[in-house]
Design an enzyme around this catalytic site. Structure first.
Site, PDB file in Angstrom:
ATOM      1  N   GLN A 105       7.570   5.076  14.242  1.00 14.29           N
ATOM      2  CA  GLN A 105       8.936   5.166  13.754  1.00 14.29           C
ATOM      3  C   GLN A 105       8.986   5.692  12.327  1.00 14.29           C
ATOM      4  O   GLN A 105       7.955   5.837  11.660  1.00 14.29           O
ATOM      5  CB  GLN A 105       9.604   3.789  13.829  1.00 14.29           C
ATOM      6  CG  GLN A 105       8.820   2.700  13.117  1.00 14.29           C
ATOM      7  CD  GLN A 105       9.355   1.311  13.427  1.00 14.29           C
ATOM      8  OE1 GLN A 105       9.690   0.568  12.514  1.00 14.29           O
ATOM      9  NE2 GLN A 105       9.436   0.958  14.704  1.00 14.29           N
ATOM     10  N   HIS A 141      11.926   5.728   8.794  1.00 15.46           N
ATOM     11  CA  HIS A 141      13.202   5.275   8.244  1.00 15.46           C
ATOM     12  C   HIS A 141      13.818   6.380   7.395  1.00 15.46           C
ATOM     13  O   HIS A 141      13.106   7.096   6.679  1.00 15.46           O
ATOM     14  CB  HIS A 141      13.007   4.025   7.390  1.00 15.46           C
ATOM     15  CG  HIS A 141      12.290   2.930   8.103  1.00 15.46           C
ATOM     16  ND1 HIS A 141      12.708   2.430   9.314  1.00 15.46           N
ATOM     17  CD2 HIS A 141      11.161   2.242   7.788  1.00 15.46           C
ATOM     18  CE1 HIS A 141      11.875   1.479   9.709  1.00 15.46           C
ATOM     19  NE2 HIS A 141      10.930   1.353   8.801  1.00 15.46           N
ATOM     20  N   GLU A 178      10.290  -0.053   2.766  1.00 18.53           N
ATOM     21  CA  GLU A 178       9.625  -1.320   3.026  1.00 18.53           C
ATOM     22  C   GLU A 178       8.173  -1.290   2.579  1.00 18.53           C
ATOM     23  O   GLU A 178       7.628  -0.233   2.220  1.00 18.53           O
ATOM     24  CB  GLU A 178       9.718  -1.685   4.507  1.00 18.53           C
ATOM     25  CG  GLU A 178       9.015  -0.706   5.435  1.00 18.53           C
ATOM     26  CD  GLU A 178       9.281  -1.008   6.913  1.00 18.53           C
ATOM     27  OE1 GLU A 178      10.243  -1.743   7.227  1.00 18.53           O
ATOM     28  OE2 GLU A 178       8.524  -0.486   7.751  1.00 18.53           O
ATOM     29  N   HIS A 196       5.086   5.758  10.772  1.00 17.10           N
ATOM     30  CA  HIS A 196       4.179   4.619  10.715  1.00 17.10           C
ATOM     31  C   HIS A 196       4.302   3.758  11.967  1.00 17.10           C
ATOM     32  O   HIS A 196       5.278   3.838  12.714  1.00 17.10           O
ATOM     33  CB  HIS A 196       4.472   3.766   9.476  1.00 17.10           C
ATOM     34  CG  HIS A 196       5.855   3.201   9.441  1.00 17.10           C
ATOM     35  ND1 HIS A 196       6.950   3.931   9.013  1.00 17.10           N
ATOM     36  CD2 HIS A 196       6.349   1.980   9.794  1.00 17.10           C
ATOM     37  CE1 HIS A 196       8.038   3.187   9.090  1.00 17.10           C
ATOM     38  NE2 HIS A 196       7.695   1.997   9.566  1.00 17.10           N
ATOM     39  N   ARG A 235      13.131   5.714  16.141  1.00 13.96           N
ATOM     40  CA  ARG A 235      11.930   5.656  16.970  1.00 13.96           C
ATOM     41  C   ARG A 235      11.548   7.073  17.381  1.00 13.96           C
ATOM     42  O   ARG A 235      12.301   7.765  18.066  1.00 13.96           O
ATOM     43  CB  ARG A 235      12.197   4.760  18.183  1.00 13.96           C
ATOM     44  CG  ARG A 235      10.959   4.333  18.939  1.00 13.96           C
ATOM     45  CD  ARG A 235      11.309   3.373  20.077  1.00 13.96           C
ATOM     46  NE  ARG A 235      11.743   2.085  19.585  1.00 13.96           N
ATOM     47  CZ  ARG A 235      12.864   1.490  19.962  1.00 13.96           C
ATOM     48  NH1 ARG A 235      13.681   2.077  20.816  1.00 13.96           N
ATOM     49  NH2 ARG A 235      13.184   0.318  19.476  1.00 13.96           N
TER      50      ARG A 235
END
Length: 257
Positions: A52, A54, A71, A126, A146
């Site tokens: 996936q 972001h 993150e 990642h 995804r």
């Protein structure tokens, strides 16, 4: 004045890839420790998570009408992760491989060890591998695209993922710990900070910004309360807490814009 104990409520979340290593029963892939001002979780995969990516803030605000997602992982158990690609790809090859199921052949797999910090800014492709339990801190956003899911029948977000993904090798940023009162700063990003606090006897904390504090190992007393893994507290800026015991804590705090 010492702050009273105000524990966060832990929320176990079942996932199809969930393991049984967090002490909440089989199939629990995530335990949410805190949701604001940062989303802090534990992850326990028994299988590969989807590959996936972001979106960054600018893209997310324009396309989704809400902020993007950044993150970091603090590794709790060893294993393998995906971090970027093993070689550069152009857009058409990435799309074709994702559609035909061969993207796995060009993913960059990396061994990680306990105590390692992995920063995952928006755009980095990642995935977590089986058995790699992590503590995860992220901006409070649910935006995940995804890209590839090993043939599992779940929705992909292929075109959006390809619009934001870095289609090239991306080294894991090195970590250079710096001292902070009571511990060390492992990571400082434009969006959050991650600190580590060894507990050996007494630890006094008085954060300058809200601090999500999680006991990862050992046992600690805070006032009349006994804390055990994975007890999590939220200290507001200027509040003081005195902990006594032996163990290891992580603290996550938002960074002022």
């Amino acid at each position: 004045m010492l702050t009273p104990v105000r524990p966060c409520v832990l929320k176990p979340v079942p996932r199809i890839w969930g393991g049984s290593g967090l002490g909440f029963g089989p199939g629990i892939g995530e335990v949410w420790l805190c949701e604001a001002p940062l989303l802090v979780k534990l992850l326990d995969p028994a299988d590969w998570l989807s590959v996936q990516v972001h979106p960054p803030h600018a893209y997310a605000l324009k396309v989704e009408g809400k902020p993007g997602k950044y993150e970091a992982w603090y590794v709790l158990s060893p294993g393998e992760i995906v971090y970027g690609f093993s070689r550069p790809l152009d857009l058409e090859e990435a799309r074709r491989r994702a559609q035909e199921g061969t993207l796995d052949e060009v993913l960059n797999r990396v061994r990680v060890a306990p105590g390692q910090v992995v920063y995952l800014p928006a755009g980095v492709v990642h995935a977590l591998g089986p058995g790699v339990r992590v503590y995860e801190v992220q901006t409070p956003s649910d935006l995940t695209y995804r890209l590839y899911d090993y043939g599992r029948p779940r929705e992909l977000h292929l075109e959006k993922a390809l619009e934001v993904a870095l289609l090239e090798p991306t080294p894991i940023p090195p970590v250079f710990p710096e001292p902070v009162p009571g511990g060390e700063r492992l990571l400082s990003t434009p969006y959050f900070r991650l600190d580590r606090y060894p507990l050996k006897g007494r630890l006094a904390l008085r954060p300058e910004a809200p601090l999500v504090l999680t006991l990862l190992a050992g046992e600690a007393a805070l006032g009349e309360e006994t804390l055990r893994p994975f007890a999590t507290l939220l200290l507001e800026a200027g509040e003081e807490a005195l902990l006594e015991g032996e163990g290891l804590l992580l603290g996550a705090s938002p960074k002022a814009s």
